[in-house]
Design a protein around this motif. Structure first.
Motif, mmCIF file in Angstrom:
data_model
loop_
_atom_site.group_PDB
_atom_site.id
_atom_site.type_symbol
_atom_site.label_atom_id
_atom_site.label_comp_id
_atom_site.label_asym_id
_atom_site.label_seq_id
_atom_site.Cartn_x
_atom_site.Cartn_y
_atom_site.Cartn_z
ATOM 1 N N VAL A 202 0.819 -1.201 0.000
ATOM 2 C CA VAL A 202 0.000 0.000 0.000
ATOM 3 C C VAL A 202 0.859 1.260 0.000
ATOM 4 O O VAL A 202 0.385 2.352 -0.299
ATOM 5 N N ASN A 203 2.144 1.120 0.330
ATOM 6 C CA ASN A 203 3.027 2.285 0.333
ATOM 7 C C ASN A 203 3.217 2.866 -1.061
ATOM 8 O O ASN A 203 3.698 3.983 -1.212
ATOM 9 N N TYR A 204 2.871 2.101 -2.097
ATOM 10 C CA TYR A 204 2.961 2.627 -3.455
ATOM 11 C C TYR A 204 1.812 3.583 -3.773
ATOM 12 O O TYR A 204 1.812 4.227 -4.826
ATOM 13 N N SER A 205 0.821 3.646 -2.911
ATOM 14 C CA SER A 205 -0.299 4.545 -3.160
ATOM 15 C C SER A 205 0.160 5.993 -3.122
ATOM 16 O O SER A 205 0.949 6.387 -2.264
ATOM 17 N N ARG A 206 -0.344 6.792 -4.052
ATOM 18 C CA ARG A 206 -0.019 8.226 -4.097
ATOM 19 C C ARG A 206 -1.012 9.066 -3.303
ATOM 20 O O ARG A 206 -0.962 10.292 -3.339
ATOM 21 N N ALA A 207 -1.911 8.420 -2.581
ATOM 22 C CA ALA A 207 -2.954 9.148 -1.852
ATOM 23 C C ALA A 207 -2.355 10.042 -0.777
ATOM 24 O O ALA A 207 -1.433 9.645 -0.054
ATOM 25 N N CYS A 208 -2.876 11.262 -0.671
ATOM 26 C CA CYS A 208 -2.493 12.172 0.412
ATOM 27 C C CYS A 208 -3.294 11.885 1.675
ATOM 28 O O CYS A 208 -2.827 12.124 2.784
ATOM 29 N N ASP A 225 1.273 19.653 -11.497
ATOM 30 C CA ASP A 225 0.922 20.164 -12.820
ATOM 31 C C ASP A 225 1.132 19.090 -13.881
ATOM 32 O O ASP A 225 1.425 19.379 -15.032
ATOM 33 N N VAL A 226 0.974 17.822 -13.476
ATOM 34 C CA VAL A 226 1.138 16.703 -14.395
ATOM 35 C C VAL A 226 0.003 15.710 -14.176
ATOM 36 O O VAL A 226 -0.701 15.768 -13.175
ATOM 37 N N ALA A 227 -0.157 14.793 -15.129
ATOM 38 C CA ALA A 227 -1.044 13.657 -14.921
ATOM 39 C C ALA A 227 -0.202 12.576 -14.261
ATOM 40 O O ALA A 227 0.534 11.854 -14.918
ATOM 41 N N MET A 228 -0.274 12.495 -12.946
ATOM 42 C CA MET A 228 0.661 11.649 -12.197
ATOM 43 C C MET A 228 0.538 10.184 -12.611
ATOM 44 O O MET A 228 -0.518 9.707 -13.023
ATOM 45 N N MET A 229 1.665 9.473 -12.483
ATOM 46 C CA MET A 229 1.701 8.050 -12.768
ATOM 47 C C MET A 229 1.344 7.278 -11.498
ATOM 48 O O MET A 229 1.772 7.633 -10.396
ATOM 49 N N LEU A 230 0.557 6.215 -11.651
ATOM 50 C CA LEU A 230 0.046 5.454 -10.517
ATOM 51 C C LEU A 230 0.442 3.985 -10.629
ATOM 52 O O LEU A 230 0.416 3.429 -11.727
ATOM 53 N N ARG A 231 0.799 3.408 -9.517
ATOM 54 C CA ARG A 231 0.917 1.958 -9.444
ATOM 55 C C ARG A 231 -0.405 1.464 -8.878
ATOM 56 O O ARG A 231 -0.656 1.539 -7.669
ATOM 57 N N MET A 232 -1.246 0.949 -9.757
ATOM 58 C CA MET A 232 -2.630 0.694 -9.385
ATOM 59 C C MET A 232 -2.761 -0.379 -8.307
ATOM 60 O O MET A 232 -3.755 -0.397 -7.577
#
Length: 452
Positions: A202-208, A225-232
């Motif tokens: 879960v540490n790969y989550s980009r959630a704030c 200011d980007v379309a961030m990349m996600l590890r789903m």
């Protein structure tokens, strides 16, 4: 003891500085204690003048109560040990040791923590509870929510809160404390501490963090200011944890939803444009310029780019601007999106409906002022695929440049009108909505800030 030339003893005077703190000093220190790092643009939302705010920040920096990172508009601030000591003296109960220790954890990784801090700051300005004393501890209760046909039950639920002051403290402000998780924001750092062992993925989550509103449980992100990349995998694991009962007790929504912030509308443009072009270019799709192709962001480490629906449906987008505060405040109320759309349809088009898309007078009309990325993406695809079509977009005045940029490639061969709602219209909507649900115009939880 030192001696002068005649051999006589003399003493040196030790000067102890006396700091004259006003509301702005304590307000900034409190904001940093709740959020960790906060950037210069977000501090502007306090409502104080540039000169007054700059003088205050300089005094706090020179006195060693806060520290700085970056330059210019990229500057961000965090508390020092001295600043935490000041707050502990100002309100020993609210800024006790465990609260300040938890605050310190929010400043360990500045590059990531500034993003999280800015998100927490704007939600705090919008009236959501951020400080641990103002919200239930994790796992936090979310009551079973009434239906839309039970307004009195909703009003009773929304009244499960109180205004509290701390006795015997120098700080005698009254704070908005909630008895349920509704109206509260929980930082990802605190949430991940509640996860069971073996949840490293879960540490790969980009959630704030997570925002609980009457209508949604929103996973919150900052896309800069980007379309961030996600590890789903990380995002799915984080969502599974939220719905597992370990984070929130009781009601859990049936579908995933998300709220994405950005520095401005640049990230949202990238998200929509890259999503439409990524599905394959049809014969009616415009040719993309080299600049547009360059702006389709790619980030190191791979993954899947942020799209309108891969974090949840709906996915809302808001720039970190003062104008976004009214929309955020509307999210504190039940069914705010449906209500706002129906009000616009009724008052602008004399149509009794809750539809965000409909036909009238030969135009396809889209009410997109709620900034739902899923709806915006669907509208752009319809416009793209209908050469010769007639369309009308309704939005707030500060959203118009965003929609003009999105629509520019499709102007040829189509009649597209953008209708701006009046500048004070959203304030009127917010006032009416607040009056309906709480029978009075709602006060902001951060009363010492003069945002409107």
């Amino acid at each position: 003891m030192p001696r002068c030339e005649t051999g006589r003893l003399y003493t040196t005077k030790v000067v102890i500085p006396i700091y004259h703190f006003s509301d702005i000093h304590y307000s900034i220190l409190q904001l940093l204690a709740e959020c960790g790092w906060v950037s210069q643009p977000l501090l502007e939302l306090t409502g104080y003048s540039y000169t007054y705010r700059s003088r205050c920040l300089k005094m706090l920096l020179d006195s060693g109560f806060i520290r700085k990172r970056g330059q210019g508009r990229s500057k961000a601030y965090a508390l020092t040990a001295g600043g935490r000591k000041v707050l502990a003296g100002y309100n020993t109960q609210r800024y006790r040791k465990e609260i300040l220790n938890a605050s310190q954890k929010l400043t360990r990784h500045p590059e990531r923590d500034i993003l999280r801090g800015d998100v927490a700051a704007i939600l705090s300005f919008a009236g959501f509870s951020v400080h641990p004393d103002d919200k239930p501890a994790l796992p936090a209760p979310i009551p079973l929510l009434p239906s839309a046909s039970e307004p009195d039950a909703w009003r009773a639920l929304l009244c499960e809160e109180e205004w509290v002051a701390y006795p015997c403290e120098a700080d005698q402000k009254r704070y908005h404390q909630r008895n349920t998780a509704i109206g509260c924001y929980y930082d990802a750092v605190a949430l991940k501490e509640k996860m069971p062992e073996g949840s490293e993925g879960v540490n790969y989550s980009r959630a704030c963090g997570v925002l609980v509103t009457p209508s949604h449980l929103l996973t919150v992100y900052h896309s800069r200011d980007v379309a961030m990349m996600l590890r789903m995998t990380g995002e799915r694991n984080f969502q599974s944890f939220l719905f597992s009962g370990r984070a929130f007790i009781g009601y859990r929504p049936e579908k995933r939803t998300a709220l994405v912030f950005g520095n401005d509308f640049t990230a949202a443009v990238h998200v929509i444009e890259s999503h439409i072009s990524g599905r394959g270019i049809s014969h009616s799709a415009p040719v993309r310029s080299d600049k547009q192709k360059k702006n389709d962001v790619t980030m190191k480490g791979g993954g899947e780019p942020l799209r309108p629906g891969n974090l949840g449906n709906p996915t809302f987008y808001l720039p970190l601007w003062p104008e976004s505060l009214s929309l955020l405040r509307m999210m504190q109320h039940p069914f705010w999106q449906e209500w706002m759309v129906s009000q616009v349809a009724r008052e602008v088009f004399h149509l009794e409906a809750e539809r965000w898309c409909f036909e009238q007078d030969g135009y396809i009309v889209y009410i997109l002022a709620v900034l739902n990325l899923t709806q915006i993406d669907a509208a752009l695809r319809t416009i793209r695929d209908q050469p010769g079509g007639r369309f009308r977009i309704l939005c707030f005045y500060w959203q118009e440049p965003f929609f003009r940029e999105l629509l520019e490639p499709y102007l040829s061969g189509r009649e597209i009108w953008i209708t701006r709602l009046p500048e004070d219209y959203i304030s009127l909507l917010l006032r009416h909505l607040s009056t309906f649900w709480r029978n009075a115009v709602e006060n902001d939880s951060r009363t010492d800030f003069s945002t409107t």
